[in-house]
Design an enzyme around this catalytic site. Structure first.
Site, PDB file in Angstrom:
ATOM      1  N   GLU A   1       0.841  -1.188   0.000  1.00 14.03           N
ATOM      2  CA  GLU A   1       0.000   0.000   0.000  1.00 14.03           C
ATOM      3  C   GLU A   1       0.879   1.242   0.000  1.00 14.03           C
ATOM      4  O   GLU A   1       2.031   1.209   0.451  1.00 14.03           O
ATOM      5  CB  GLU A   1      -0.930   0.014   1.222  1.00 14.03           C
ATOM      6  CG  GLU A   1      -0.221  -0.135   2.555  1.00 14.03           C
ATOM      7  CD  GLU A   1      -1.194  -0.531   3.656  1.00 14.03           C
ATOM      8  OE1 GLU A   1      -2.106   0.265   3.930  1.00 14.03           O
ATOM      9  OE2 GLU A   1      -1.037  -1.625   4.228  1.00 14.03           O
TER      10      GLU A   1
ATOM     11  N   LYS B   1       2.701   4.596   0.970  1.00 13.10           N
ATOM     12  CA  LYS B   1       3.139   5.160   2.252  1.00 13.10           C
ATOM     13  C   LYS B   1       2.692   6.615   2.309  1.00 13.10           C
ATOM     14  O   LYS B   1       3.324   7.497   1.735  1.00 13.10           O
ATOM     15  CB  LYS B   1       4.656   5.055   2.410  1.00 13.10           C
ATOM     16  CG  LYS B   1       5.170   5.483   3.785  1.00 13.10           C
ATOM     17  CD  LYS B   1       6.666   5.259   3.889  1.00 13.10           C
ATOM     18  CE  LYS B   1       7.172   5.629   5.282  1.00 13.10           C
ATOM     19  NZ  LYS B   1       6.989   7.075   5.569  1.00 13.10           N
TER      20      LYS B   1
ATOM     21  N   ASP C   1       1.963  10.359   3.371  1.00  9.54           N
ATOM     22  CA  ASP C   1       2.851  11.341   3.978  1.00  9.54           C
ATOM     23  C   ASP C   1       2.040  12.196   4.946  1.00  9.54           C
ATOM     24  O   ASP C   1       1.588  13.299   4.620  1.00  9.54           O
ATOM     25  CB  ASP C   1       3.481  12.219   2.888  1.00  9.54           C
ATOM     26  CG  ASP C   1       4.833  12.761   3.316  1.00  9.54           C
ATOM     27  OD1 ASP C   1       5.284  12.409   4.417  1.00  9.54           O
ATOM     28  OD2 ASP C   1       5.423  13.530   2.545  1.00  9.54           O
TER      29      ASP C   1
ATOM     30  N   TYR D   1      -4.005   1.454   8.434  1.00 16.33           N
ATOM     31  CA  TYR D   1      -3.059   0.548   7.790  1.00 16.33           C
ATOM     32  C   TYR D   1      -2.691  -0.664   8.644  1.00 16.33           C
ATOM     33  O   TYR D   1      -1.977  -1.558   8.182  1.00 16.33           O
ATOM     34  CB  TYR D   1      -1.789   1.278   7.363  1.00 16.33           C
ATOM     35  CG  TYR D   1      -1.049   2.024   8.461  1.00 16.33           C
ATOM     36  CD1 TYR D   1      -0.442   1.353   9.516  1.00 16.33           C
ATOM     37  CD2 TYR D   1      -0.924   3.403   8.410  1.00 16.33           C
ATOM     38  CE1 TYR D   1       0.254   2.027  10.493  1.00 16.33           C
ATOM     39  CE2 TYR D   1      -0.217   4.090   9.382  1.00 16.33           C
ATOM     40  CZ  TYR D   1       0.362   3.403  10.430  1.00 16.33           C
ATOM     41  OH  TYR D   1       1.050   4.079  11.408  1.00 16.33           O
TER      42      TYR D   1
ATOM     43  N   LYS E   1       4.484  -5.570   3.341  1.00 14.26           N
ATOM     44  CA  LYS E   1       4.382  -6.359   4.566  1.00 14.26           C
ATOM     45  C   LYS E   1       4.111  -7.825   4.201  1.00 14.26           C
ATOM     46  O   LYS E   1       3.309  -8.091   3.294  1.00 14.26           O
ATOM     47  CB  LYS E   1       3.233  -5.858   5.452  1.00 14.26           C
ATOM     48  CG  LYS E   1       3.363  -4.403   5.876  1.00 14.26           C
ATOM     49  CD  LYS E   1       2.111  -3.929   6.600  1.00 14.26           C
ATOM     50  CE  LYS E   1       2.221  -2.464   6.977  1.00 14.26           C
ATOM     51  NZ  LYS E   1       0.983  -1.936   7.591  1.00 14.26           N
TER      52      LYS E   1
ATOM     53  N   LYS F   1      11.266   3.526  -0.564  1.00 13.28           N
ATOM     54  CA  LYS F   1      11.097   4.958  -0.811  1.00 13.28           C
ATOM     55  C   LYS F   1      11.237   5.283  -2.294  1.00 13.28           C
ATOM     56  O   LYS F   1      12.050   4.699  -3.010  1.00 13.28           O
ATOM     57  CB  LYS F   1      12.133   5.758  -0.019  1.00 13.28           C
ATOM     58  CG  LYS F   1      11.948   5.713   1.495  1.00 13.28           C
ATOM     59  CD  LYS F   1      10.702   6.468   1.917  1.00 13.28           C
ATOM     60  CE  LYS F   1      10.676   6.762   3.405  1.00 13.28           C
ATOM     61  NZ  LYS F   1      11.513   7.881   3.801  1.00 13.28           N
TER      62      LYS F   1
ATOM     63  N   CYS G   1      14.087  46.928 -17.384  1.00  5.76           N
ATOM     64  CA  CYS G   1      13.937  45.602 -17.969  1.00  5.76           C
ATOM     65  C   CYS G   1      15.306  45.027 -18.336  1.00  5.76           C
ATOM     66  O   CYS G   1      16.103  45.701 -19.005  1.00  5.76           O
ATOM     67  CB  CYS G   1      13.059  45.683 -19.209  1.00  5.76           C
ATOM     68  SG  CYS G   1      12.958  44.142 -20.137  1.00  5.76           S
TER      69      CYS G   1
ATOM     70  N   CYS H   1      15.239  44.874 -22.549  1.00  6.04           N
ATOM     71  CA  CYS H   1      15.171  46.053 -23.419  1.00  6.04           C
ATOM     72  C   CYS H   1      15.542  47.353 -22.721  1.00  6.04           C
ATOM     73  O   CYS H   1      15.673  48.382 -23.387  1.00  6.04           O
ATOM     74  CB  CYS H   1      13.782  46.175 -24.040  1.00  6.04           C
ATOM     75  SG  CYS H   1      12.484  46.638 -22.856  1.00  6.04           S
TER      76      CYS H   1
ATOM     77  N   CYS I   1       7.556  45.011 -17.375  1.00  7.05           N
ATOM     78  CA  CYS I   1       8.279  45.872 -18.300  1.00  7.05           C
ATOM     79  C   CYS I   1       7.255  46.614 -19.150  1.00  7.05           C
ATOM     80  O   CYS I   1       6.321  46.004 -19.670  1.00  7.05           O
ATOM     81  CB  CYS I   1       9.210  45.033 -19.175  1.00  7.05           C
ATOM     82  SG  CYS I   1       9.765  45.875 -20.669  1.00  7.05           S
TER      83      CYS I   1
ATOM     84  N   CYS J   1      10.076  45.331 -26.570  1.00  3.32           N
ATOM     85  CA  CYS J   1      10.904  44.433 -25.767  1.00  3.32           C
ATOM     86  C   CYS J   1      10.994  43.085 -26.490  1.00  3.32           C
ATOM     87  O   CYS J   1       9.981  42.431 -26.740  1.00  3.32           O
ATOM     88  CB  CYS J   1      10.284  44.241 -24.383  1.00  3.32           C
ATOM     89  SG  CYS J   1      11.171  43.076 -23.330  1.00  3.32           S
TER      90      CYS J   1
END
Length: 787
Positions: free
Chosen positions: A118, A120, A122, A230, A295, A319, A413, A416, A443, A449
């Site tokens: 399953e 993991k 977080d 779990y 497991k 992991k 800028c 330009c 800008c 530009c």
């Protein structure tokens, strides 16, 4: 062999550092390093203690899970320790785990074990104690032996049953699981924090931990937390199934949530296949995971395998590559986008994170830099999840040397040399405008530009816009650099010989590109609107504008308040559209394009459903008169019948209006005293007449065949389609009148799910939304398009 002083010193340094990280994580809920950094430190200490057993002591972090929690909550002693898991960081570690298990069980070579697998999650590990089927206590894992009593907080989670369903549960049953915060809820929580100028959370796990440790359960109740079980702990006065997977299924039958991705696989190869499959699906899940837990499925084999000091021998966490890493921010540079927005970009010491080497990260804007408190030279935590652009999520202030420098927005800028100005935010309501500073700097050079011109052209020729095949970013950059193109209209002035000067172009490819540009002169109005790059107008909004207004000229003239009667157009977007169309520079660009022969397919009248659809009371409401809501607007409309008598009214006339409150009368009079408001009202009515929306305009009788078959339906596309692209599928759905959304809700009509469909498919199944695979979708399209 004597113990080297350097080894002893390093071990003590590692213990101190790990304990400090434990304190910040478990006690303060303020993690200072990513999991990958903590894992490396822990592994190094484990390796030293393996090589030099005399280093091992009862105080070593390897002999216990973490520091005791804060004293803000009552302590709970776990009747059975909530131990941690050993980690596997690669296939070799995983293979070694399976081999150790088989050897300890004395299995013959080739004999295959079942493993329960399953994701993991977080989040935060917790223990729920049920007595006679009722929740009596919830506790954090803490240091594995002693946790904190968080019963009142956990009771607020709707995913935690206060009383178990069904029957047959043990007299005392301890359920263990993870409380976590889904990604969508995490984003909403941080958005709310930013709006309130409060501190944001670093990641969903940190948010979940902080939410559970609130002394006020009312705060926890408002947080988007979920629980997923779990395993079990204490079981007294009853029997449970004798495999891990069957035990979880039994818990699920009693009303406890389990992970929908849980599977039972056979042997090492089954574990590998599951790990790879979930790795590919990881970014589509609605929650964060950092690996897979494997497991041994049979509980009698778990008992035979037993435990080491801090972890079971029958389980391991494999992991994924770290999504967070520490690196140094070397410098901050500024890029210029299509709209002139000046965006800070972090140049990083290259670091491997999320499966790739990262050397750049987004910093969004100067407000984000201020929020993070980041300086050039800082050591930072960088996060990358899947295809998401890497971002800096935290500064490690402890590593500052004093040589770091503040990040300043440039005055000019970088491309330009034009001035850089901070945008203004205009909040409109009840006839007032509230102006504040925006987060974006721009800008002012526009197409002068080179950066803005280049990005504007890339957007203009893109697939959803003018769809000019063969004109890539590199070619556009060369055309701009050589000053062959100074505006989008210049593309239509290019000759075959101009393309021959570009790298990679021969005679045939140059002729093909010339022809592709020429062919784009005939274009759908929606594509052209999108190609213009109007702020806040995506392809969906562009389609709505084209379908409802019917012509570019109406769009160029439309007033903001009129635009708000169109679907999904709010006041702020309406002002963006209006301001863009009234800007002299933009008007010249559009005129130049039209002069080059741009013609629109399918221009039409105002959409039939809008003709004559705006009543006087709707107009009055839209004029935003203080104190006048729907009822007041209806009273004014009924009394005056047309707009002009209302604009000529005075206090003595308004008193005669039935059901009009004094507050509403005062609001009307305050507006009538403002010449600008009166002019706006007259101009809006005149435009309603000109466009055919006015209540006096005769609406066309709706033709039976004009109703599109999917009108009013919302569809969602997810996963990979094999017979067409998702964009092509979207085009066909839009042509049939459907709205195509990126998220699933109770209002979704149908979900089309291809291979690899993840959280959207799961949510559709949860909500009972109809789901079509690609084959069924193609059949349905054929039926609708041939009808």
């Amino acid at each position: 062999m004597s113990l080297p002083e350097s080894v002893s010193s390093r071990a003590e340094q590692l213990r101190t550092e790990i304990e400090q990280h434990n304190y910040r994580y478990y006690v303060l809920d303020q993690p200072s390093v990513p999991d990958s950094e903590y894992d490396r430190l822990f592994q190094e200490l484990q390796q030293l203690e393996t090589e030099y057993p005399e280093l091992v002591s009862a105080e070593s972090p390897t002999q216990r899970v973490g520091k005791k929690p804060d004293t803000g909550f009552a302590e709970v002693t776990h009747e059975q320790p909530m131990l941690s898991l050993d980690n596997a960081f690669g296939e070799e570690d995983m293979a070694a785990f399976v081999r150790r298990v088989q050897e300890r069980l004395g299995l013959a070579t080739g004999e295959v074990l079942d493993f329960a697998c399953e994701p993991k999650l977080d989040g935060l590990a917790v223990s729920l104690m049920y007595e006679q089927g009722r929740l009596v206590r919830a506790a954090t894992r803490g240091d594995g032996y002693t946790g904190e009593d968080i019963t009142l907080n956990v009771r607020t989670l709707k995913s935690v049953p206060l009383r178990l369903m069904g029957e047959g549960w043990p007299e005392r049953l301890e359920v263990r699981g993870e409380i976590y915060m889904p990604r969508a809820g995490f984003e909403r929580l941080n958005e709310q924090a930013r709006a309130a100028d409060e501190k944001t959370f670093v990641n969903p796990r940190n948010a979940a931990a902080g939410s559970l440790r609130q002394l006020d359960p009312g705060i926890t109740a408002k947080r988007p937390l979920e629980f997923c079980c779990y395993s079990t702990g204490v079981v007294e006065g009853g029997e449970l199934p004798q495999t891990h997977a069957a035990r979880l299924q039994q818990l699920n039958a009693w009303g406890l949530k389990i992970n929908a991705e849980m599977r039972v696989v056979q042997g090492l190869e089954g574990c590998r296949e599951y790990f790879n499959a979930l790795g590919q699906k990881r970014d589509q899940l609605a929650y964060d995971i950092d690996g897979i837990v494997f497991k041994v499925d049979r509980l009698d084999l778990q008992e035979r395998l037993g435990y080491v000091s801090r972890a079971p021998r029958w389980a391991i966490a494999h992991k994924f590559p770290a999504q967070e890493e520490i690196t140094q921010l070397k410098a901050v540079e500024f890029q210029v986008g299509r709209t002139g927005a000046i965006t800070p970009v972090a140049r990083l010491e290259p670091v491997f994170v999320g499966g790739v080497t990262v050397s750049n990260a987004t910093l969004h804007n100067m407000d984000e830099i201020a929020r993070l408190g980041v300086k050039a030279g800082d050591h930072v935590i960088v996060r990358r999840a899947g295809d998401v652009i890497p971002q800096i999520v935290q500064v490690i202030e402890d590593r500052r040397s004093g040589d770091e420098t503040e990040v300043q927005i440039p005055e000019h800028c970088p491309v330009c040399g034009s001035d850089v100005e901070r945008t203004r935010l205009v909040k409109r309501g009840k006839g007032r405008e509230q102006v504040s500073e925006g987060a974006i700097y721009r800008c002012v050079g526009r197409l002068f530009c080179r950066a803005q011109l280049t990005q504007a052209l890339i957007h203009f020729v893109s697939r959803k816009a003018m769809d000019i095949d063969g004109l890539g970013e590199k070619s556009i950059e060369l055309l701009v650099e050589r000053e062959l193109v100074k505006s989008p209209a210049d593309l239509y002035r290019l000759q075959v010989t101009d393309f021959l000067t570009l790298e990679g172009f021969a005679q045939l490819s140059s002729e093909n590109l010339y022809n592709a540009i020429a062919a784009s002169r005939q274009v759908e109005l929606a594509r052209f609107i999108y190609a213009l790059g109007i702020p806040e107008v995506g392809d969906g909004t562009a389609r709505s504008l084209a379908a409802k207004l019917g012509s570019l000229q109406r769009l160029r003239e439309a007033q903001p308040l009129l635009l708000t009667w169109l679907p999904d157009i709010g006041l702020e977007v309406a002002h963006e559209i209006h301001n863009f169309m009234q800007d002299e520079h933009n008007r010249q660009v559009i005129d130049d394009l039209l002069a080059q022969g741009i013609e629109f397919k399918g221009e039409a009248d105002i959409a039939p459903e809008l003709q004559g659809s705006i009543s006087l009371d709707m107009l009055i409401q839209r004029l935003d008169i203080p104190g006048v809501a729907k009822t007041g607007a209806q009273a004014l409309a009924k009394y005056f019948s047309t707009l002009e008598p209302l604009l000529a009214a005075d206090e003595s006339v308004l008193v005669e209006v039935p059901k009009l409150s004094k507050k509403a009368r005062d609001g009307v009079m305050s507006c009538l005293r403002q010449p600008e408001w009166v002019a706006t009202a007259r101009a809006l009515e005149a435009q309603l007449l000109a466009f055919g929306l006015h209540w006096s305009c005769e609406p066309e009788a709706p033709a039976a065949a004009s109703q599109q078959p999917l009108q009013g339906q919302t569809w969602v596309l997810t996963g990979t389609l094999e017979q067409m692209t998702r964009d092509q599928a979207k085009e066909r759905l839009l042509a049939l009148g459907a709205k195509v959304s990126g998220s699933v809700s109770s209002k979704t009509h149908t979900v089309v799910a291809g291979p690899g469909a993840g959280s959207k498919l799961a949510k559709a199944e949860q909500l009972g939304v109809p789901v079509l695979d690609e084959a069924a979708f193609l059949v349905r399209l054929a039926e609708l398009e041939s009808a």
